[in-house]
Design a protein around this motif. Structure first.
Motif, short mmCIF file in Angstrom:
data_model
loop_
_atom_site.label_atom_id
_atom_site.label_comp_id
_atom_site.label_asym_id
_atom_site.label_seq_id
_atom_site.Cartn_x
_atom_site.Cartn_y
_atom_site.Cartn_z
N VAL A 1 46.78 44.89 49.35
CA VAL A 1 47.41 44.07 48.32
C VAL A 1 47.94 42.75 48.89
O VAL A 1 47.85 41.71 48.27
N GLU B 1 37.27 39.58 46.00
CA GLU B 1 38.41 39.05 46.76
C GLU B 1 38.33 39.55 48.22
O GLU B 1 38.03 40.73 48.45
N TYR C 1 48.25 47.66 33.30
CA TYR C 1 48.02 47.54 34.75
C TYR C 1 49.26 47.99 35.52
O TYR C 1 49.17 48.80 36.45
N ARG D 1 43.17 45.19 37.60
CA ARG D 1 43.93 44.17 38.32
C ARG D 1 43.60 42.75 37.84
O ARG D 1 42.64 42.54 37.10
N LEU D 2 44.40 41.77 38.30
CA LEU D 2 44.27 40.40 37.80
C LEU D 2 42.88 39.84 38.15
O LEU D 2 42.32 39.03 37.42
N THR D 3 42.34 40.25 39.32
CA THR D 3 40.96 39.91 39.66
C THR D 3 40.16 41.22 39.61
O THR D 3 39.97 41.88 40.63
N PRO D 4 39.74 41.63 38.37
CA PRO D 4 39.19 42.99 38.20
C PRO D 4 37.89 43.24 38.96
O PRO D 4 37.12 42.31 39.20
N SER E 1 46.94 50.46 52.25
CA SER E 1 47.18 50.05 50.86
C SER E 1 48.03 48.79 50.79
O SER E 1 47.78 47.91 49.96
N ASN F 1 49.83 51.67 35.35
CA ASN F 1 48.84 52.35 36.19
C ASN F 1 49.26 52.30 37.67
O ASN F 1 49.22 53.32 38.37
N VAL F 2 49.68 51.10 38.14
CA VAL F 2 50.09 50.96 39.55
C VAL F 2 51.32 51.82 39.81
O VAL F 2 51.43 52.49 40.84
N ASN G 1 43.42 50.88 39.12
CA ASN G 1 43.93 49.71 39.86
C ASN G 1 42.84 48.68 40.07
O ASN G 1 43.06 47.47 39.93
N LEU G 2 41.64 49.17 40.42
CA LEU G 2 40.54 48.24 40.68
C LEU G 2 40.11 47.53 39.41
O LEU G 2 39.89 46.31 39.40
#
Ligand code: HEM
Length: 165
Positions: free
Chosen positions: A163, A93, A2, A72-75, A159, A5-6, A68-69
């Motif tokens: 976040v 989210e 992750y 992420r921690l909340t995919p 962006s 990637n970011v 990223n989508l």
């Protein structure tokens, strides 16, 4: 994965937006201090060299944006983008539901404007009988690229909000 990637996503955003801002703030004002045919040679030469770097970074941004989508921690699943869940604060989210639609819309408009700029520039160079680097400017295309630059800066703001709220 992750974080990597970011990092690539932000690096590509820096290359893309930095290239556009450099063109508007440095290359165009410098070219304008030269006579018309030399100005065209400078702008067309620089534009042609940036074209592949620019479109390369857009491709990387779209691929890593999807990464990223999904990473992420909340995919977020790709199917949720297409079935509209991603715009619904009850399904994903809240920050994503609020800011992702804006981001996607701006990215699509920005890509369309840059495609218009490049296609019209290439067509003008093909119509011109002399060296392609000396082909005349393309006013509508230049305006489209200027607008795309402003939109790219706006995408950076959206962006950050996506976040951080
Ligand atoms: C289809 C295209 C794109 C998608 C789906 C997308 C998606 C995303 C997502 C989900 C994040 C949040 C990553 C996280 O922290 O978990 C993000 C971050 C970011 N995106 Fe994009 N993006 C796209 C295109 C772009 C473009 C074109 C730019 C720049 C011009 C850009 C610049 C950024 C930046 C700078 C961040 C980091 C924001 C921060 O950490 O505050 N993105 N993107």
């Amino acid at each position: 994965m992750y974080f990597l990637n970011v990092w690539i996503h932000i690096l590509a955003a820096a290359v893309w937006t930095g290239g556009l801002i450099y063109t508007a703030a440095v290359a165009v004002p410098f070219a304008l201090t030269h006579p018309v045919d030399e100005r065209q040679r400078i702008l067309r030469g620089l534009g042609r060299r940036f074209r592949w770097i620019g479109w390369g970074s857009i491709i990387v941004l779209v691929i890593t944006g999807i990464g990223n989508l999904t990473l992420r921690l909340t995919p977020i699943k790709l199917s949720q983008v297409f079935n509209g869940d991603v715009f619904n604060p009850e399904k994903v989210e809240r920050l994503i539901a609020v800011w992702l639609p804006w981001k996607l819309m701006l990215v699509i408009v920005m890509i369309a404007l840059m495609a218009f700029h490049d296609i019209t520039s290439i067509q003008a160079a093909k119509r011109y009988e002399g060296s392609p680097d000396s082909a005349p400017g393309n006013r509508m295309g230049s305006r489209a690229a200027a607008l795309a630059t402003l939109i790219a800066i706006l995408v950076l703001y959206v962006s950050v909000r996506l976040v951080r709220g």
